[in-house]
Scaffold this motif. Structure first.
Motif, PDB file in Angstrom:
ATOM      1  N   THR A 188       0.840  -1.201   0.000  1.00  0.00           N
ATOM      2  CA  THR A 188       0.000   0.000   0.000  1.00  0.00           C
ATOM      3  C   THR A 188       0.872   1.246   0.000  1.00  0.00           C
ATOM      4  O   THR A 188       2.058   1.192   0.373  1.00  0.00           O
ATOM      5  CB  THR A 188      -0.886   0.021   1.260  1.00  0.00           C
ATOM      6  OG1 THR A 188      -0.042   0.093   2.422  1.00  0.00           O
ATOM      7  CG2 THR A 188      -1.745  -1.246   1.327  1.00  0.00           C
ATOM      8  N   PRO A 189       0.295   2.374  -0.401  1.00  0.00           N
ATOM      9  CA  PRO A 189       1.060   3.625  -0.332  1.00  0.00           C
ATOM     10  C   PRO A 189       1.553   3.934   1.077  1.00  0.00           C
ATOM     11  O   PRO A 189       2.650   4.488   1.243  1.00  0.00           O
ATOM     12  CB  PRO A 189       0.066   4.672  -0.822  1.00  0.00           C
ATOM     13  CG  PRO A 189      -0.883   3.917  -1.700  1.00  0.00           C
ATOM     14  CD  PRO A 189      -0.997   2.570  -1.075  1.00  0.00           C
ATOM     15  N   ARG A 236      10.207   5.132   1.017  1.00  0.00           N
ATOM     16  CA  ARG A 236      10.161   5.148  -0.447  1.00  0.00           C
ATOM     17  C   ARG A 236      11.344   4.397  -1.073  1.00  0.00           C
ATOM     18  O   ARG A 236      12.149   4.977  -1.807  1.00  0.00           O
ATOM     19  CB  ARG A 236      10.119   6.583  -0.960  1.00  0.00           C
ATOM     20  CG  ARG A 236       8.932   7.374  -0.471  1.00  0.00           C
ATOM     21  CD  ARG A 236       8.896   8.764  -1.064  1.00  0.00           C
ATOM     22  NE  ARG A 236       7.737   9.496  -0.622  1.00  0.00           N
ATOM     23  CZ  ARG A 236       7.388  10.698  -1.056  1.00  0.00           C
ATOM     24  NH1 ARG A 236       8.148  11.303  -1.965  1.00  0.00           N
ATOM     25  NH2 ARG A 236       6.307  11.297  -0.616  1.00  0.00           N
ATOM     26  N   THR A 282       0.772   4.109  -9.659  1.00  0.00           N
ATOM     27  CA  THR A 282      -0.473   3.638  -9.048  1.00  0.00           C
ATOM     28  C   THR A 282      -1.058   2.478  -9.829  1.00  0.00           C
ATOM     29  O   THR A 282      -1.247   2.548 -11.040  1.00  0.00           O
ATOM     30  CB  THR A 282      -1.506   4.783  -8.982  1.00  0.00           C
ATOM     31  OG1 THR A 282      -0.944   5.850  -8.220  1.00  0.00           O
ATOM     32  CG2 THR A 282      -2.792   4.311  -8.317  1.00  0.00           C
ATOM     33  N   TYR A 284       4.659   1.908   1.704  1.00  0.00           N
ATOM     34  CA  TYR A 284       5.719   2.479   0.861  1.00  0.00           C
ATOM     35  C   TYR A 284       6.316   3.717   1.532  1.00  0.00           C
ATOM     36  O   TYR A 284       7.545   3.874   1.585  1.00  0.00           O
ATOM     37  CB  TYR A 284       5.138   2.816  -0.508  1.00  0.00           C
ATOM     38  CG  TYR A 284       6.056   3.573  -1.429  1.00  0.00           C
ATOM     39  CD1 TYR A 284       7.154   2.947  -2.012  1.00  0.00           C
ATOM     40  CD2 TYR A 284       5.822   4.913  -1.730  1.00  0.00           C
ATOM     41  CE1 TYR A 284       7.992   3.641  -2.865  1.00  0.00           C
ATOM     42  CE2 TYR A 284       6.660   5.612  -2.581  1.00  0.00           C
ATOM     43  CZ  TYR A 284       7.742   4.974  -3.149  1.00  0.00           C
ATOM     44  OH  TYR A 284       8.565   5.661  -3.986  1.00  0.00           O
ATOM     45  N   GLU A 285       5.494   4.589   2.055  1.00  0.00           N
ATOM     46  CA  GLU A 285       5.984   5.788   2.740  1.00  0.00           C
ATOM     47  C   GLU A 285       6.721   5.414   4.023  1.00  0.00           C
ATOM     48  O   GLU A 285       7.764   5.986   4.345  1.00  0.00           O
ATOM     49  CB  GLU A 285       4.814   6.725   3.051  1.00  0.00           C
ATOM     50  CG  GLU A 285       4.158   7.337   1.830  1.00  0.00           C
ATOM     51  CD  GLU A 285       5.059   8.308   1.085  1.00  0.00           C
ATOM     52  OE1 GLU A 285       6.004   8.851   1.706  1.00  0.00           O
ATOM     53  OE2 GLU A 285       4.825   8.535  -0.122  1.00  0.00           O
ATOM     54  N   ASN A 293       6.307   3.136  -7.629  1.00  0.00           N
ATOM     55  CA  ASN A 293       5.200   3.889  -7.044  1.00  0.00           C
ATOM     56  C   ASN A 293       4.178   4.362  -8.076  1.00  0.00           C
ATOM     57  O   ASN A 293       3.407   5.267  -7.843  1.00  0.00           O
ATOM     58  CB  ASN A 293       5.723   5.093  -6.252  1.00  0.00           C
ATOM     59  CG  ASN A 293       6.458   6.092  -7.136  1.00  0.00           C
ATOM     60  OD1 ASN A 293       6.621   5.872  -8.327  1.00  0.00           O
ATOM     61  ND2 ASN A 293       6.919   7.178  -6.546  1.00  0.00           N
ATOM     62  N   THR A 323      -5.466   0.927  -3.958  1.00  0.00           N
ATOM     63  CA  THR A 323      -4.228   1.350  -4.603  1.00  0.00           C
ATOM     64  C   THR A 323      -3.078   0.494  -4.093  1.00  0.00           C
ATOM     65  O   THR A 323      -2.897   0.341  -2.883  1.00  0.00           O
ATOM     66  CB  THR A 323      -3.958   2.832  -4.316  1.00  0.00           C
ATOM     67  OG1 THR A 323      -5.032   3.606  -4.830  1.00  0.00           O
ATOM     68  CG2 THR A 323      -2.663   3.274  -4.970  1.00  0.00           C
ATOM     69  N   ARG A 324      -2.277  -0.061  -5.018  1.00  0.00           N
ATOM     70  CA  ARG A 324      -1.142  -0.908  -4.661  1.00  0.00           C
ATOM     71  C   ARG A 324       0.101  -0.441  -5.400  1.00  0.00           C
ATOM     72  O   ARG A 324       0.021  -0.064  -6.554  1.00  0.00           O
ATOM     73  CB  ARG A 324      -1.433  -2.377  -5.014  1.00  0.00           C
ATOM     74  CG  ARG A 324      -2.623  -2.964  -4.309  1.00  0.00           C
ATOM     75  CD  ARG A 324      -2.977  -4.325  -4.893  1.00  0.00           C
ATOM     76  NE  ARG A 324      -1.898  -5.295  -4.718  1.00  0.00           N
ATOM     77  CZ  ARG A 324      -1.393  -6.029  -5.699  1.00  0.00           C
ATOM     78  NH1 ARG A 324      -1.833  -5.886  -6.942  1.00  0.00           N
ATOM     79  NH2 ARG A 324      -0.438  -6.893  -5.453  1.00  0.00           N
ATOM     80  N   TYR A 325       1.225  -0.478  -4.711  1.00  0.00           N
ATOM     81  CA  TYR A 325       2.511  -0.245  -5.336  1.00  0.00           C
ATOM     82  C   TYR A 325       3.197  -1.602  -5.477  1.00  0.00           C
ATOM     83  O   TYR A 325       3.104  -2.456  -4.593  1.00  0.00           O
ATOM     84  CB  TYR A 325       3.375   0.692  -4.498  1.00  0.00           C
ATOM     85  CG  TYR A 325       2.882   2.122  -4.455  1.00  0.00           C
ATOM     86  CD1 TYR A 325       1.951   2.592  -5.378  1.00  0.00           C
ATOM     87  CD2 TYR A 325       3.344   2.995  -3.493  1.00  0.00           C
ATOM     88  CE1 TYR A 325       1.510   3.904  -5.338  1.00  0.00           C
ATOM     89  CE2 TYR A 325       2.914   4.316  -3.440  1.00  0.00           C
ATOM     90  CZ  TYR A 325       1.987   4.759  -4.367  1.00  0.00           C
ATOM     91  OH  TYR A 325       1.546   6.057  -4.320  1.00  0.00           O
TER      92      TYR A 325
END
Length: 199
Positions: free
Chosen positions: A100-101, A109, A117, A104-105, A115, A124-126
């Motif tokens: 998930t974002p 990163r 979308t 990731y954060e 990243n 939303t998946r990375y």
């Protein structure tokens, strides 16, 4: 039963292929050198997996790299020859390894996560970005011609080589064996020897 299968799904693929070859003139002292390179770039891979479904953009996903290249260097002088082959299989994203974002954060990163979308059922998946795979092969050979002073060796060709010279590990993906089948030789460094004779 008489059943005829009809493929009512489809693919729409576009890309370009390139190739170049250069050979030097024969030189009695240095021999002859040949350099060959090939590359392919795919900028579109639309896949409709079932009838009536909306086509999806599967380019750069699950082993479908945009870039694939190879280069060959060959040298020949008299009865001697040698060659070096390099292959490149570009990066792609692994759709089965996503996050998930927020994660990731939280991870700061990292560069191994793409990243861009991707949405799956509204979420939303990375995705994991799989590194390019590069492999090198080397070979060398010698021909004992029909005038060789040692009769049993006449018309004999001896060749040896090393596949996957630098022995890198395959790029990791979320798959049964941990690598993407068809993109890399997972067997590691291999040595081989070939002996051929004309009678």
């Amino acid at each position: 039963i008489n059943e005829e299968f009809i493929n009512i799904a489809g693919r729409d693929i576009e890309g370009a292929e390139f190739g170049v070859e250069y050979r030097t003139a024969r030189n009695r002292r240095l021999g002859e050198i040949a350099l060959r390179g090939e590359a392919s770039y795919r900028h579109k891979f639309m896949l409709q997996e079932s009838p009536g479904a909306a086509p999806g953009d599967d380019n750069w996903e699950d082993g479908r790299a945009k870039w694939r290249c190879n280069a060959t260097l060959r040298w020949r002088r008299g009865n001697w020859n040698a060659g070096w082959f390099t292959s490149y299989y570009g990066s792609f994203v692994d759709t089965s390894a996503g996050t998930t974002p927020a994660v990731y954060e939280y991870l700061g990163r990292p560069g191994y996560i793409d990243n861009t979308t991707k949405t799956n059922a509204g979420a939303t998946r990375y995705l994991l970005e799989v590194k390019p795979a590069v492999a090198h092969n080397f070979n060398a050979g010698y021909l004992f011609d029909r005038r060789h002073r040692f009769a049993p060796l006449r018309n004999t060709y001896l060749r040896c080589g090393v596949n996957n010279v630098f022995n890198p590990d395959p790029p990791i993906v979320d798959a049964t064996y941990g690598y993407q089948s068809g993109t890399f030789n997972p067997r590691g460094r291999q040595y081989w020897l070939e002996l051929a004779k004309n009678w």
